[in-house]
Write a protein that holds these residues in place. Structure first.
Motif, short mmCIF file in Angstrom:
data_model
loop_
_atom_site.label_atom_id
_atom_site.label_comp_id
_atom_site.label_asym_id
_atom_site.label_seq_id
_atom_site.Cartn_x
_atom_site.Cartn_y
_atom_site.Cartn_z
N VAL A 127 7.94 -4.71 -53.35
CA VAL A 127 6.63 -5.34 -53.26
C VAL A 127 6.26 -5.96 -54.61
CG1 VAL A 127 4.18 -4.98 -52.78
CG2 VAL A 127 5.91 -3.67 -51.51
N LEU B 181 -1.41 0.75 -53.09
CA LEU B 181 0.04 0.61 -52.93
C LEU B 181 0.80 1.74 -53.61
CD1 LEU B 181 0.40 -3.25 -53.50
CD2 LEU B 181 0.60 -2.03 -51.32
N ILE C 53 7.68 2.31 -50.57
CA ILE C 53 7.93 1.23 -51.51
C ILE C 53 8.97 1.73 -52.50
CG2 ILE C 53 6.94 -0.19 -53.34
CD1 ILE C 53 4.26 -0.04 -51.91
N LEU D 167 7.78 -1.50 -56.94
CA LEU D 167 6.47 -2.14 -56.98
C LEU D 167 6.29 -2.86 -58.31
CD1 LEU D 167 3.63 -2.70 -55.89
CD2 LEU D 167 2.94 -0.43 -56.71
N ALA E 14 -3.58 -1.49 -48.09
CA ALA E 14 -2.18 -1.16 -48.40
C ALA E 14 -1.40 -0.85 -47.14
CB ALA E 14 -2.13 0.02 -49.38
N LEU F 159 1.87 -3.15 -45.73
CA LEU F 159 3.22 -2.61 -45.57
C LEU F 159 3.67 -2.70 -44.12
CD1 LEU F 159 3.08 0.45 -47.99
CD2 LEU F 159 3.87 -1.88 -48.41
#
Length: 366
Positions: free
Chosen positions: A25, A41, A61, A64, A341, A345
Protein backbone atom coordinates in the motif's frame (compact mmCIF):
# COMPACT_ATOMS: atom_id res chain seq x y z
CA UNK A 1 -18.86 -2.69 8.63
CA UNK A 2 -22.31 -4.16 8.72
CA UNK A 3 -24.58 -2.40 6.27
CA UNK A 4 -22.81 0.95 6.51
CA UNK A 5 -21.49 0.68 2.95
CA UNK A 6 -24.47 -0.70 1.07
CA UNK A 7 -25.08 1.49 -1.95
CA UNK A 8 -25.91 1.09 -5.62
CA UNK A 9 -22.66 2.56 -6.93
CA UNK A 10 -20.28 -0.07 -5.58
CA UNK A 11 -20.84 -3.13 -3.45
CA UNK A 12 -17.97 -4.92 -1.75
CA UNK A 13 -19.38 -7.34 0.79
CA UNK A 14 -17.32 -10.37 -0.20
CA UNK A 15 -14.92 -11.73 2.44
CA UNK A 16 -11.22 -11.08 2.40
CA UNK A 17 -9.06 -13.82 1.01
CA UNK A 18 -6.84 -15.00 3.84
CA UNK A 19 -4.87 -17.16 1.44
CA UNK A 20 -3.51 -14.19 -0.46
CA UNK A 21 -0.22 -12.59 0.50
CA UNK A 22 -0.13 -9.19 2.14
CA UNK A 23 -0.98 -6.06 0.22
CA UNK A 24 1.54 -3.38 -0.73
CA UNK A 25 0.00 0.00 0.00
CA UNK A 26 1.17 3.52 -0.88
CA UNK A 27 -0.64 6.46 0.77
CA UNK A 28 0.02 9.89 -0.74
CA UNK A 29 -0.84 13.23 0.83
CA UNK A 30 0.05 15.52 3.70
CA UNK A 31 -1.31 17.37 6.70
CA UNK A 32 -3.57 15.74 9.27
CA UNK A 33 -5.47 13.85 6.59
CA UNK A 34 -2.57 11.56 5.73
CA UNK A 35 -1.56 10.90 9.33
CA UNK A 36 -5.19 10.10 10.23
CA UNK A 37 -5.39 7.57 7.40
CA UNK A 38 -2.09 5.97 8.38
CA UNK A 39 -3.37 5.31 11.90
CA UNK A 40 -6.10 3.16 10.40
CA UNK A 41 -3.91 1.37 7.86
CA UNK A 42 -1.22 0.66 10.46
CA UNK A 43 -3.50 -1.81 12.25
CA UNK A 44 -3.38 -4.10 9.23
CA UNK A 45 0.42 -4.17 8.95
CA UNK A 46 1.64 -7.46 10.33
CA UNK A 47 4.93 -9.25 10.61
CA UNK A 48 5.32 -13.02 10.40
CA UNK A 49 5.27 -13.09 14.20
CA UNK A 50 1.85 -11.49 14.62
CA UNK A 51 0.18 -12.45 11.35
CA UNK A 52 -3.41 -13.55 11.96
CA UNK A 53 -4.46 -17.14 11.39
CA UNK A 54 -6.35 -18.20 8.28
CA UNK A 55 -9.49 -18.42 10.37
CA UNK A 56 -9.34 -14.70 11.06
CA UNK A 57 -9.84 -13.96 7.34
CA UNK A 58 -8.59 -10.41 7.73
CA UNK A 59 -6.64 -8.37 5.21
CA UNK A 60 -2.93 -7.83 5.71
CA UNK A 61 -0.54 -5.15 4.59
CA UNK A 62 2.93 -6.52 3.91
CA UNK A 63 4.39 -3.12 3.02
CA UNK A 64 3.03 0.34 3.85
CA UNK A 65 4.61 3.48 2.40
CA UNK A 66 3.62 7.11 2.90
CA UNK A 67 4.60 9.81 0.40
CA UNK A 68 4.46 13.19 2.11
CA UNK A 69 4.32 16.70 0.69
CA UNK A 70 7.19 19.00 1.74
CA UNK A 71 6.04 22.49 0.73
CA UNK A 72 4.99 23.83 4.15
CA UNK A 73 6.52 27.24 4.92
CA UNK A 74 4.59 28.29 8.02
CA UNK A 75 4.74 27.76 11.77
CA UNK A 76 7.50 25.72 13.37
CA UNK A 77 8.26 23.90 10.10
CA UNK A 78 8.62 27.17 8.21
CA UNK A 79 10.95 28.65 10.82
CA UNK A 80 13.21 25.59 10.84
CA UNK A 81 13.17 25.48 7.06
CA UNK A 82 14.44 29.04 6.82
CA UNK A 83 16.94 28.87 9.68
CA UNK A 84 18.49 25.50 8.77
CA UNK A 85 17.90 25.40 5.00
CA UNK A 86 16.12 22.06 5.33
CA UNK A 87 12.82 20.52 4.32
CA UNK A 88 9.82 21.25 6.57
CA UNK A 89 9.53 18.44 9.15
CA UNK A 90 5.96 18.92 10.41
CA UNK A 91 3.91 16.67 8.12
CA UNK A 92 6.62 14.01 8.15
CA UNK A 93 6.69 14.13 11.96
CA UNK A 94 2.94 13.55 12.11
CA UNK A 95 3.27 10.51 9.85
CA UNK A 96 6.10 9.07 11.95
CA UNK A 97 3.96 9.39 15.06
CA UNK A 98 0.91 7.93 13.29
CA UNK A 99 2.85 4.84 12.22
CA UNK A 100 4.66 4.40 15.52
CA UNK A 101 4.19 1.15 17.44
CA UNK A 102 4.12 3.19 20.65
CA UNK A 103 1.45 5.86 20.55
CA UNK A 104 1.98 6.64 24.23
CA UNK A 105 5.16 8.20 25.65
CA UNK A 106 7.40 8.43 22.56
CA UNK A 107 4.59 9.76 20.40
CA UNK A 108 3.60 12.32 23.01
CA UNK A 109 7.25 13.34 23.22
CA UNK A 110 7.49 13.87 19.45
CA UNK A 111 4.29 15.92 19.46
CA UNK A 112 5.19 17.99 22.52
CA UNK A 113 5.20 21.68 21.62
CA UNK A 114 7.17 24.18 23.71
CA UNK A 115 5.02 27.06 24.95
CA UNK A 116 7.89 29.19 26.17
CA UNK A 117 11.64 29.58 25.92
CA UNK A 118 13.69 31.89 23.75
CA UNK A 119 13.95 30.26 20.34
CA UNK A 120 12.00 27.19 21.50
CA UNK A 121 8.49 28.59 21.80
CA UNK A 122 6.19 27.18 19.14
CA UNK A 123 8.50 24.34 18.12
CA UNK A 124 7.58 20.69 18.62
CA UNK A 125 10.17 18.28 19.97
CA UNK A 126 9.72 16.04 16.93
CA UNK A 127 10.52 18.89 14.56
CA UNK A 128 13.68 19.70 16.52
CA UNK A 129 14.62 16.00 16.61
CA UNK A 130 14.34 15.73 12.82
CA UNK A 131 16.30 18.97 12.46
CA UNK A 132 19.12 17.60 14.64
CA UNK A 133 19.24 14.31 12.71
CA UNK A 134 19.24 16.19 9.40
CA UNK A 135 22.17 18.28 10.62
CA UNK A 136 24.06 15.14 11.65
CA UNK A 137 23.33 13.07 8.53
CA UNK A 138 23.13 16.01 6.08
CA UNK A 139 20.27 14.08 4.48
CA UNK A 140 16.62 14.75 5.35
CA UNK A 141 15.38 11.42 3.98
CA UNK A 142 17.99 9.57 6.06
CA UNK A 143 16.92 11.55 9.13
CA UNK A 144 13.34 10.45 8.47
CA UNK A 145 14.45 6.82 8.14
CA UNK A 146 16.41 6.92 11.39
CA UNK A 147 13.53 8.62 13.23
CA UNK A 148 11.19 5.92 11.97
CA UNK A 149 13.53 3.25 13.31
CA UNK A 150 13.69 4.92 16.71
CA UNK A 151 9.90 5.08 17.00
CA UNK A 152 9.54 1.59 15.46
CA UNK A 153 7.11 2.62 12.76
CA UNK A 154 5.00 0.12 10.86
CA UNK A 155 5.79 1.57 7.46
CA UNK A 156 8.14 3.63 5.35
CA UNK A 157 7.91 7.41 5.05
CA UNK A 158 9.24 9.21 2.01
CA UNK A 159 9.26 12.97 1.43
CA UNK A 160 7.78 13.63 -2.02
CA UNK A 161 11.10 15.22 -2.97
CA UNK A 162 14.27 16.18 -1.15
CA UNK A 163 14.50 19.41 -3.17
CA UNK A 164 13.72 22.72 -1.49
CA UNK A 165 10.44 23.57 -3.22
CA UNK A 166 7.92 26.37 -3.05
CA UNK A 167 4.34 26.40 -4.25
CA UNK A 168 3.09 28.99 -6.71
CA UNK A 169 -0.60 29.40 -7.47
CA UNK A 170 -2.10 30.97 -10.55
CA UNK A 171 -5.39 32.47 -9.43
CA UNK A 172 -8.50 32.76 -11.58
CA UNK A 173 -8.04 36.56 -11.75
CA UNK A 174 -4.62 36.04 -13.36
CA UNK A 175 -2.51 36.97 -10.33
CA UNK A 176 0.16 34.66 -8.94
CA UNK A 177 0.70 33.89 -5.26
CA UNK A 178 3.92 32.26 -4.07
CA UNK A 179 4.38 30.26 -0.86
CA UNK A 180 1.98 27.84 0.85
CA UNK A 181 1.13 30.21 3.71
CA UNK A 182 0.26 33.07 1.34
CA UNK A 183 -1.72 30.75 -0.92
CA UNK A 184 -3.76 29.49 2.01
CA UNK A 185 -4.41 33.05 3.19
CA UNK A 186 -5.35 34.32 -0.26
CA UNK A 187 -8.98 35.22 -0.90
CA UNK A 188 -8.79 34.32 -4.59
CA UNK A 189 -9.79 31.05 -6.21
CA UNK A 190 -6.91 28.85 -7.32
CA UNK A 191 -6.81 27.90 -11.00
CA UNK A 192 -3.50 26.07 -11.26
CA UNK A 193 -0.63 25.12 -8.99
CA UNK A 194 3.05 24.70 -9.80
CA UNK A 195 6.31 23.96 -8.01
CA UNK A 196 9.32 26.25 -7.92
CA UNK A 197 11.67 24.87 -9.22
CA UNK A 198 9.56 22.88 -11.68
CA UNK A 199 11.74 19.85 -12.39
CA UNK A 200 12.39 18.36 -8.93
CA UNK A 201 12.89 14.62 -8.62
CA UNK A 202 11.33 12.10 -6.19
CA UNK A 203 13.25 9.53 -4.19
CA UNK A 204 13.88 6.32 -6.19
CA UNK A 205 12.23 4.40 -3.32
CA UNK A 206 9.01 6.33 -3.92
CA UNK A 207 8.81 5.34 -7.59
CA UNK A 208 9.67 1.75 -6.70
CA UNK A 209 6.95 1.60 -4.04
CA UNK A 210 4.37 3.00 -6.48
CA UNK A 211 5.39 0.54 -9.21
CA UNK A 212 5.03 -2.45 -6.86
CA UNK A 213 1.85 -1.30 -5.09
CA UNK A 214 -1.44 -3.17 -4.94
CA UNK A 215 -3.24 -0.10 -3.59
CA UNK A 216 -2.47 3.61 -4.01
CA UNK A 217 -4.46 6.23 -2.12
CA UNK A 218 -4.52 10.00 -2.47
CA UNK A 219 -6.24 12.01 0.26
CA UNK A 220 -7.83 13.08 2.41
CA UNK A 221 -6.16 16.46 2.72
CA UNK A 222 -6.08 20.04 1.50
CA UNK A 223 -6.53 19.83 -2.25
CA UNK A 224 -3.94 22.39 -3.36
CA UNK A 225 -1.45 22.39 -0.49
CA UNK A 226 -1.37 18.72 0.62
CA UNK A 227 -2.42 16.57 -2.35
CA UNK A 228 -1.61 18.23 -5.67
CA UNK A 229 2.03 19.16 -4.75
CA UNK A 230 2.92 15.46 -4.67
CA UNK A 231 1.66 15.02 -8.23
CA UNK A 232 3.84 17.89 -9.47
CA UNK A 233 7.09 16.16 -8.51
CA UNK A 234 8.61 14.81 -11.72
CA UNK A 235 7.69 11.19 -12.36
CA UNK A 236 5.21 10.63 -9.54
CA UNK A 237 1.99 11.24 -11.51
CA UNK A 238 3.28 9.17 -14.43
CA UNK A 239 4.24 6.34 -12.08
CA UNK A 240 0.75 6.37 -10.52
CA UNK A 241 -0.96 6.38 -13.92
CA UNK A 242 1.24 3.49 -15.11
CA UNK A 243 0.79 1.40 -11.98
CA UNK A 244 -1.54 -1.62 -12.08
CA UNK A 245 -2.56 -0.90 -8.47
CA UNK A 246 -6.10 -0.10 -7.38
CA UNK A 247 -6.11 3.70 -7.16
CA UNK A 248 -8.47 5.44 -4.77
CA UNK A 249 -9.22 9.07 -4.04
CA UNK A 250 -10.41 9.65 -0.47
CA UNK A 251 -12.55 12.76 -0.65
CA UNK A 252 -12.50 15.47 2.00
CA UNK A 253 -15.51 15.74 4.28
CA UNK A 254 -15.67 19.54 4.22
CA UNK A 255 -14.77 22.30 1.80
CA UNK A 256 -11.83 24.42 2.88
CA UNK A 257 -11.43 28.17 2.79
CA UNK A 258 -9.23 29.39 -0.08
CA UNK A 259 -8.69 25.82 -1.32
CA UNK A 260 -11.95 24.17 -2.22
CA UNK A 261 -14.90 26.39 -1.36
CA UNK A 262 -17.67 25.64 -3.83
CA UNK A 263 -15.84 22.64 -5.28
CA UNK A 264 -17.74 19.35 -5.49
CA UNK A 265 -16.21 15.90 -5.13
CA UNK A 266 -15.97 15.65 -8.93
CA UNK A 267 -14.24 19.06 -9.00
CA UNK A 268 -11.60 17.70 -6.62
CA UNK A 269 -10.97 14.76 -8.93
CA UNK A 270 -10.80 17.03 -11.99
CA UNK A 271 -8.20 19.22 -10.29
CA UNK A 272 -6.08 16.20 -9.35
CA UNK A 273 -6.32 14.67 -12.82
CA UNK A 274 -5.61 18.03 -14.43
CA UNK A 275 -2.41 18.58 -12.49
CA UNK A 276 -1.36 14.94 -12.98
CA UNK A 277 -2.16 15.27 -16.70
CA UNK A 278 -3.69 11.80 -16.51
CA UNK A 279 -6.79 9.95 -15.37
CA UNK A 280 -5.47 8.34 -12.21
CA UNK A 281 -8.36 7.00 -10.11
CA UNK A 282 -10.42 3.82 -10.18
CA UNK A 283 -12.54 4.63 -7.13
CA UNK A 284 -13.52 7.57 -4.93
CA UNK A 285 -14.40 6.99 -1.27
CA UNK A 286 -17.13 9.46 -0.36
CA UNK A 287 -18.89 10.18 2.89
CA UNK A 288 -22.69 9.99 2.75
CA UNK A 289 -23.48 10.94 6.36
CA UNK A 290 -24.58 14.46 7.33
CA UNK A 291 -22.86 16.41 10.05
CA UNK A 292 -24.88 17.74 12.98
CA UNK A 293 -26.63 21.09 12.77
CA UNK A 294 -24.30 22.43 15.46
CA UNK A 295 -21.15 21.51 13.56
CA UNK A 296 -22.68 22.69 10.29
CA UNK A 297 -23.22 26.12 11.84
CA UNK A 298 -19.65 26.18 13.14
CA UNK A 299 -18.21 25.51 9.68
CA UNK A 300 -20.60 27.99 8.07
CA UNK A 301 -18.93 30.79 10.03
CA UNK A 302 -15.84 30.34 7.85
CA UNK A 303 -17.86 29.73 4.69
CA UNK A 304 -17.25 25.98 4.68
CA UNK A 305 -19.76 23.19 4.13
CA UNK A 306 -19.84 19.48 3.43
CA UNK A 307 -18.36 18.55 0.07
CA UNK A 308 -21.18 17.91 -2.39
CA UNK A 309 -21.07 14.31 -3.65
CA UNK A 310 -22.06 14.52 -7.31
CA UNK A 311 -22.09 10.81 -8.15
CA UNK A 312 -23.06 11.06 -11.80
CA UNK A 313 -20.31 13.58 -12.54
CA UNK A 314 -17.80 11.30 -10.80
CA UNK A 315 -18.93 8.33 -12.91
CA UNK A 316 -18.52 10.42 -16.05
CA UNK A 317 -14.89 10.95 -15.06
CA UNK A 318 -14.37 7.19 -15.18
CA UNK A 319 -14.33 6.80 -11.40
CA UNK A 320 -16.53 4.47 -9.35
CA UNK A 321 -18.13 6.17 -6.33
CA UNK A 322 -17.97 4.23 -3.06
CA UNK A 323 -20.28 5.75 -0.46
CA UNK A 324 -20.15 4.96 3.25
CA UNK A 325 -20.34 6.32 6.76
CA UNK A 326 -16.88 7.82 6.95
CA UNK A 327 -17.69 10.65 9.36
CA UNK A 328 -16.27 10.76 12.88
CA UNK A 329 -17.74 13.86 14.46
CA UNK A 330 -16.21 15.70 17.41
CA UNK A 331 -15.20 19.33 17.74
CA UNK A 332 -14.44 19.08 14.03
CA UNK A 333 -15.39 16.63 11.28
CA UNK A 334 -12.78 13.87 10.94
CA UNK A 335 -12.60 10.76 8.82
CA UNK A 336 -13.46 7.48 10.56
CA UNK A 337 -10.05 5.98 9.93
CA UNK A 338 -10.95 2.40 10.83
CA UNK A 339 -13.87 2.24 8.37
CA UNK A 340 -11.85 3.98 5.66
CA UNK A 341 -8.93 1.56 6.06
CA UNK A 342 -11.17 -1.50 6.01
CA UNK A 343 -12.95 -0.44 2.82
CA UNK A 344 -9.73 0.52 1.06
CA UNK A 345 -8.20 -2.87 1.69
CA UNK A 346 -11.35 -4.66 0.63
CA UNK A 347 -11.29 -2.86 -2.71
CA UNK A 348 -7.67 -3.90 -3.23
CA UNK A 349 -8.35 -7.51 -2.27
CA UNK A 350 -11.30 -7.68 -4.66
CA UNK A 351 -9.15 -6.33 -7.48
CA UNK A 352 -6.47 -8.92 -6.73
CA UNK A 353 -8.98 -11.76 -6.63
CA UNK A 354 -10.31 -10.63 -10.01
CA UNK A 355 -7.51 -12.58 -11.73
CA UNK A 356 -4.99 -10.05 -10.47
CA UNK A 357 -6.21 -7.39 -12.86
CA UNK A 358 -6.90 -3.76 -12.09
CA UNK A 359 -10.55 -2.70 -11.92
CA UNK A 360 -12.16 -1.93 -15.27
CA UNK A 361 -12.52 1.79 -15.80
CA UNK A 362 -15.61 3.53 -17.06
CA UNK A 363 -15.29 5.52 -20.26
CA UNK A 364 -13.72 8.87 -19.42
CA UNK A 365 -15.66 11.89 -20.57
CA UNK A 366 -13.91 14.62 -22.50
Amino acid sequence: MGDSNEHPEQSHRSPFSAASSGLRVVAIGGGTGLSTLLKGLKRYVSSSADRPSAKARKPEISNLSAVVTVSDDGGSSGRLRKEFNMLPPGDVRNCIVALSEDEALLSKLFQHRFDKGSGLEGHSFGNLFLTALTSITRDFSEAVRLSSEILVTRGHIYPATTANVELEALMEDGTRVRGETKITASKGRIKELSLIPHDVEPLPQTLEAIARADLITIGPGSLFTSLIPNLLVHGIAKAIASSSATKVYICNLMTQANESLGRTAADHIRALNGHARAQIFDYALLNRESISAQLKAKYALEGAAQVVVDKQAIKELGVRPVLGDYLDEGDVARHATDRIARDLLELAVQARSNEGSAPTRHTTSS
